[in-house]
Enzyme design. Structure first.
Site, PDB file in Angstrom:
ATOM      1  N   LYS A 145      36.860  58.841  12.905  1.00 52.23           N
ATOM      2  CA  LYS A 145      36.898  57.962  14.091  1.00 52.23           C
ATOM      3  C   LYS A 145      36.159  59.117  15.250  1.00 52.23           C
ATOM      4  CE  LYS A 145      40.266  55.617  17.166  1.00 52.23           C
ATOM      5  NZ  LYS A 145      41.780  55.425  17.529  1.00 52.23           N
TER       6      LYS A 145
ATOM      7  N   PRO B 240      47.244  50.845   7.383  1.00 44.43           N
ATOM      8  CA  PRO B 240      46.696  50.885   8.895  1.00 44.43           C
ATOM      9  C   PRO B 240      46.468  52.116   9.433  1.00 44.43           C
ATOM     10  CG  PRO B 240      49.002  50.083   8.561  1.00 44.43           C
ATOM     11  CD  PRO B 240      48.675  50.422   7.210  1.00 44.43           C
ATOM     12  N   GLU B 241      45.867  52.226  10.523  1.00 48.29           N
ATOM     13  CA  GLU B 241      45.439  53.412  11.220  1.00 48.29           C
ATOM     14  C   GLU B 241      46.535  54.510  11.124  1.00 48.29           C
ATOM     15  OE1 GLU B 241      43.510  55.005  15.955  1.00 48.29           O
ATOM     16  OE2 GLU B 241      44.490  53.051  15.311  1.00 48.29           O
ATOM     17  N   SER B 242      46.235  55.898  10.542  1.00 46.69           N
ATOM     18  CA  SER B 242      47.218  56.946  10.723  1.00 46.69           C
ATOM     19  C   SER B 242      48.587  56.556  10.253  1.00 46.69           C
ATOM     20  CB  SER B 242      47.422  57.458  12.114  1.00 46.69           C
ATOM     21  OG  SER B 242      48.259  58.571  11.937  1.00 46.69           O
TER      22      SER B 242
END
Length: 301
Positions: free
Chosen positions: A132, A42-44
């Site tokens: 991002k 996942p993100e971060s």
């Protein structure tokens, strides 16, 4: 070509990069043992998405306690290159699995942080990254805008063409179009969005881009935050992020998930020929484009 992929919906060890990489290694071993050739995190995921954190800031005000928290978050974020990246390369190589991992990336020269997706090959090691380009809402407090330079690409690998965007970048039509221009077969959409509406976004991208879409989110509860961070939780919610990870076909159909309210690895066998066959119906950069009407270019600066 058949490719078995896995989407890892898991809880990091907040905000401890070393222990999170330990957990990532265990998950990679598990996924590879089940035949996965590619795993998305996942993100971060490293060192964790700082949900509900204010970092002691409001308009016209910053606190020393908030700056101290930023320092802690920065220290546990990943530098590229670094010994931590080398370890991730070894994990990919030892398990013969491609990895795409959401990290918070630190710039040791400027001191800024970036929300970044890194790509790692079991053959060639670190392939590159996507930063991002526009953090969402209050994320802009701690994450700088990604440069975009060499960061909006698609990687041509032995298991297909991999590329994508992070979270609400996927609501930026021109950013999506830049990825579509490079003909991804497997489009990655790691996120922190756990709304019930997010899976429909993944379906839209799959239908629009005519590609497989892998959406990946964290699952965590308030008890997963260390005691030192419990003070940031001002409501009574037990589950802070429900997940909602999924794998979607080029026709917009769910192949696995959405997965809610638990950790797990979603897996699916992707037939990359389905990407080609779906172009009979729609091809956003081919027979459904109108270059005589629309001229789209991306700055390389």
């Amino acid at each position: 070509m058949q490719v078995k992929v896995g989407v890892v919906q898991a809880t990091p060890v907040f905000f401890d990069s070393a222990k999170t990489i330990d957990k990532l290694e265990a998950l990679a071993i598990d996924g590879a043992s089940k035949g996965c050739q590619f795993l998305l995190f996942p993100e971060s995921f490293i060192p964790g998405y700082p949900r509900k954190f204010t970092f002691g800031a409001s308009i016209g005000l910053r606190t020393n306690a908030g700056r101290e928290l930023y320092k802690t978050y920065w220290q546990n974020s990943l530098q590229l290159p670094s010994p931590e990246l080398a370890r991730l390369e070894h994990i990919a190589r030892d398990n013969n699995v491609y990895l795409a991992i959401g990290i918070t990336e630190r710039d040791t020269l400027s001191g800024s942080l970036y929300c970044t997706l890194i790509y790692i090959s079991p053959i060639d090691g670190y392939l590159g990254k996507h930063q991002k380009i526009k953090p969402t809402g209050v994320e802009r407090l701690v994450w700088a805008d990604g440069t975009g330079k060499h960061s909006l690409g698609v990687f041509d690998t032995a298991i297909g063409r991999l590329g994508g965007l992070i979270c609400w970048e996927n609501y930026m039509p021109l950013a999506r179009m830049r990825i579509y221009q490079q003909a991804p077969q497997i489009y990655l959409a790691p996120t922190a969005d756990a709304r019930a509406s997010w899976p429909s976004t993944l379906q839209h991208i799959a239908c629009e881009g005519r590609c497989f879409v892998l959406g990946c989110n964290q699952f965590f509860t308030r008890s997963d935050y260390p005691e030192a961070y419990q003070e940031f939780l001002t409501d009574d919610d037990t589950i802070l992020c429900r997940g909602g990870s999924a794998i979607v076909s080029p026709q917009g159909e769910f192949m696995a998930g959405p997965l809610w309210d638990e950790e797990g690895i979603l897996m699916a066998e992707l037939d990359l020929d389905e990407v080609l066959k779906s172009k009979l119906d729609f091809d956003v950069i081919g027979h459904y484009s109108r270059p005589d009407l629309f001229d789209f270019k991306t700055s390389t600066l």
